[in-house]
Design an enzyme around this catalytic site. Structure first.
Site, PDB file in Angstrom:
ATOM      1  N   ASP A  12      -9.518  -0.191   1.675  1.00  0.00           N
ATOM      2  CA  ASP A  12      -9.474   0.408   0.338  1.00  0.00           C
ATOM      3  C   ASP A  12     -10.693  -0.003  -0.482  1.00  0.00           C
ATOM      4  O   ASP A  12     -11.291   0.810  -1.189  1.00  0.00           O
ATOM      5  CB  ASP A  12      -8.194  -0.022  -0.387  1.00  0.00           C
ATOM      6  CG  ASP A  12      -6.958   0.645   0.193  1.00  0.00           C
ATOM      7  OD1 ASP A  12      -7.102   1.508   1.074  1.00  0.00           O
ATOM      8  OD2 ASP A  12      -5.840   0.286  -0.230  1.00  0.00           O
ATOM      9  N   ASP A  45       0.843  -1.190   0.000  1.00  0.00           N
ATOM     10  CA  ASP A  45       0.000   0.000   0.000  1.00  0.00           C
ATOM     11  C   ASP A  45       0.883   1.246   0.000  1.00  0.00           C
ATOM     12  O   ASP A  45       1.703   1.440   0.903  1.00  0.00           O
ATOM     13  CB  ASP A  45      -0.917  -0.008   1.223  1.00  0.00           C
ATOM     14  CG  ASP A  45      -1.846   1.186   1.245  1.00  0.00           C
ATOM     15  OD1 ASP A  45      -2.723   1.259   0.373  1.00  0.00           O
ATOM     16  OD2 ASP A  45      -1.678   2.041   2.124  1.00  0.00           O
ATOM     17  N   THR A  65      -3.162   5.432  -4.199  1.00  0.00           N
ATOM     18  CA  THR A  65      -2.059   6.160  -3.571  1.00  0.00           C
ATOM     19  C   THR A  65      -0.739   5.897  -4.276  1.00  0.00           C
ATOM     20  O   THR A  65       0.093   6.800  -4.403  1.00  0.00           O
ATOM     21  CB  THR A  65      -1.943   5.761  -2.087  1.00  0.00           C
ATOM     22  OG1 THR A  65      -1.854   4.338  -1.979  1.00  0.00           O
ATOM     23  CG2 THR A  65      -3.157   6.235  -1.314  1.00  0.00           C
ATOM     24  N   THR A  66      -0.521   4.675  -4.728  1.00  0.00           N
ATOM     25  CA  THR A  66       0.707   4.368  -5.461  1.00  0.00           C
ATOM     26  C   THR A  66       0.695   5.022  -6.834  1.00  0.00           C
ATOM     27  O   THR A  66       1.695   5.613  -7.267  1.00  0.00           O
ATOM     28  CB  THR A  66       0.871   2.845  -5.604  1.00  0.00           C
ATOM     29  OG1 THR A  66       0.881   2.246  -4.309  1.00  0.00           O
ATOM     30  CG2 THR A  66       2.169   2.511  -6.322  1.00  0.00           C
TER      31      THR A  66
END
Length: 535
Positions: free
Chosen positions: A392, A66, A99-100
């Site tokens: 998520d 994550d 997010t990545t």
């Protein structure tokens, strides 16, 4: 003529980087963060082990892919890298996923900007071209969004596919159908609400991941006191955050001297009388369940047991807040001065077995949205990563239910945006077109990294994907299971539009902010006074 000495404005220990040095420091720091995360992107991405050594808590280990968790855990010194860390936190708070991707895209934009700066393209020109490119990319993505919520059965299938797509890059990939059903069932209980506080996670070591389940109630990982009832029906619950120990003098370094044992007994008797008065203040509200954030000592515990009240001590604060929400009560701090206390209600409270442990189950709650996801697994690291993955999924499902717009994954949307930006760049005169082409190349890095992480020939796959979309196959993307291009609708690889939109705007704004920098000033550290070491 007399030579003028340079005037120094900043203090002697203040560090300053100017112009090219500052710009390169920012760009290279951001690129390093992107390179750190890019191997975790996609369904074939790898994981990172985060090791934290603390003198107080010992060594702790986290295993995750994550992006927000990785960036939050590592120590970052570069100021531009810290901007990307904050950006990933915003992405996580806003939509819960991507997010990545947002960090990698911002990093790739700055990598392309560095190439343009070396050929003497001014940063303001690059930013101007990026803004036009971002506007065109968002317009292209909007034109290829889909809303299939009119058909309830199809929309349910879309929710299932979105949950599968999100889980495909997580540790739960092997059991994505199982956990997708759990997540959808939990979100549907919210009844179109976007507040995930009613959904609780309980992690218990032992068993396997497929032993996890969804319970339609609230589980509290605590036990009632000794001699107190184990089952309470038609519960009237008072939740408090107040000390329930003896009211002894608690001044640091204080000392009480008594000249006889009798006086010690008198002091303890006075303290017990104070505690009994406090317990009586609770009991006068006609409660049969008392839950306290702090400890409950032996004497008040016995008083509650004599009154037939179930008393639960030292409940964690997150659990207490969530329990107050689902039971409709308030957390009270000073009960003795509060005449009107809002009590919580519950149909039944009972002690049940969960794995090897006893927990309390609250059933018949007034807030029907409440539920608990119980996670089972072999190690603490697996349970923590499973919780992050399901969080998520819950976030993207809530986003989809509220927004209803979806886009295609597998690099399909990024290729569409890159093609439209390149087409606009070809019609744009001047140096801004170079910045727009660089923006398109940064977008293309997403499918390239996806293919590279899967061990496939990225140059071959991306060129095939570009050719297929040019021929009108605009629903085609990368099939990461078979290493070929395929129809994303057929494979069910879809994502919420809001997640992609947030990735695009977040990465562009962060990259613009970093590219504007032409100076870094690090203030001098505060000098310690001679007596500070004793503080």
């Amino acid at each position: 003529m007399t030579s003028l000495n340079p005037v120094r404005v900043l203090k002697g220990d203040t560090e300053e980087e100017k112009r090219e040095d500052a710009r390169l420091s920012c760009i290279f720091g951001s690129i390093a963060i992107g390179d750190l995360l890019k191997t975790t992107l996609g369904p074939k991405g790898m994981d990172k082990i985060l090791v934290s050594d603390s003198k107080r808590m010992g060594s702790t280990i986290e295993l995750t892919n994550d992006g927000a968790t990785i960036l939050r855990s590592i120590g970052v010194d570069n100021p531009a890298a810290k901007i990307l860390v904050e950006m990933s936190k915003v992405q996580d708070n806003e939509v819960g996923d991507g997010t990545t991707t947002v960090t990698v895209l911002a990093s790739e934009l700055l990598k392309e900007a560095d190439k343009l700066i070396t050929v003497r393209l001014h940063p303001q020109t690059i930013i101007s071209g990026w803004r036009k490119a971002a506007k065109e990319a968002k317009s292209a993505m909007t034109n290829f969004t889909y809303d299939r919520s009119a058909d309830a059965e199809q929309f349910d299938q879309d929710l299932m596919n979105i949950a599968r797509t999100t889980l495909s890059s997580k540790i739960l990939n092997k059991h994505k159908d199982f956990f997708a059903k759990i997540a959808i069932a939990a979100v549907k209980r919210l009844n179109k609400s976007t507040d995930l506080k009613a959904i609780q996670f309980i992690k218990k070591l032992g068993g396997t991941l497929t032993d996890s389940f969804l319970d339609d109630g609230f589980l509290l990982d605590k036990k009632p006191g000794v001699g107190q009832p184990k089952v309470v029906e038609n519960a009237r619950i008072l939740i408090a955050n107040t000390p329930m120990d003896a009211d002894k003098v608690k001044v640091f370094g204080s000392r009480i001297t008594l000249d006889s044992v009798a006086k010690l007994g008198e002091m303890e008797l006075i303290e017990n009388e104070k505690m009994k008065a406090k317990v009586d203040a609770f009991l006068k509200h006609n409660i049969n369940v008392f839950i306290n954030r702090q400890l409950i000592y032996n004497y008040p515990e016995q008083l509650f047991a004599d009154a037939g009240v179930m008393a639960i001590e030292h409940a964690d604060f997150d659990g207490v807040e969530r329990l107050a929400l689902v039971t409709g009560s308030e957390i009270v701090s000073d009960i003795e001065r509060c005449e009107t206390v809002k009590l919580g209600t519950c149909g039944k409270i009972e002690e049940i077995m969960l794995g090897e442990d006893h927990v309390l189950k609250f059933s018949g709650l007034p807030v029907s949205e409440s539920c608990t996801i119980v996670l089972r697994g072999a190690t603490e690291q697996i349970l923590n990563e499973a919780e992050r993955a399901l969080h998520d999924v819950l976030c993207v499902l809530v986003t989809t239910i509220s927004e209803r717009l979806i886009v295609l994954g597998g690099g399909c949307t990024e290729m569409i945006m890159a093609r439209h930006v390149n087409a606009l760049a070809a019609q744009t005169p001047g140096k801004e077109s170079l910045a727009m082409e660089a923006y398109a190349r940064a977008l293309l890095q997403i499918p390239i990294i996806l293919a590279d992480n899967g061990g496939y020939d990225s140059a071959q796959l991306v060129s095939e994907l570009r050719s297929a979309q040019s021929e009108g196959k605009t629903t085609y993307g990368l099939n990461m299971q078979e290493g070929k291009i395929d129809d994303m609708f057929k494979l069910g690889i879809i994502e919420p539009y809001k997640v992609k939109c947030q990735v695009l705007s977040g990465a562009t704004e962060a990259a613009e902010m970093i590219l504007r920098v032409d100076g870094i000033i690090k203030s001098a550290p505060r000098r310690r006074a001679p007596d500070d070491r004793h503080c």
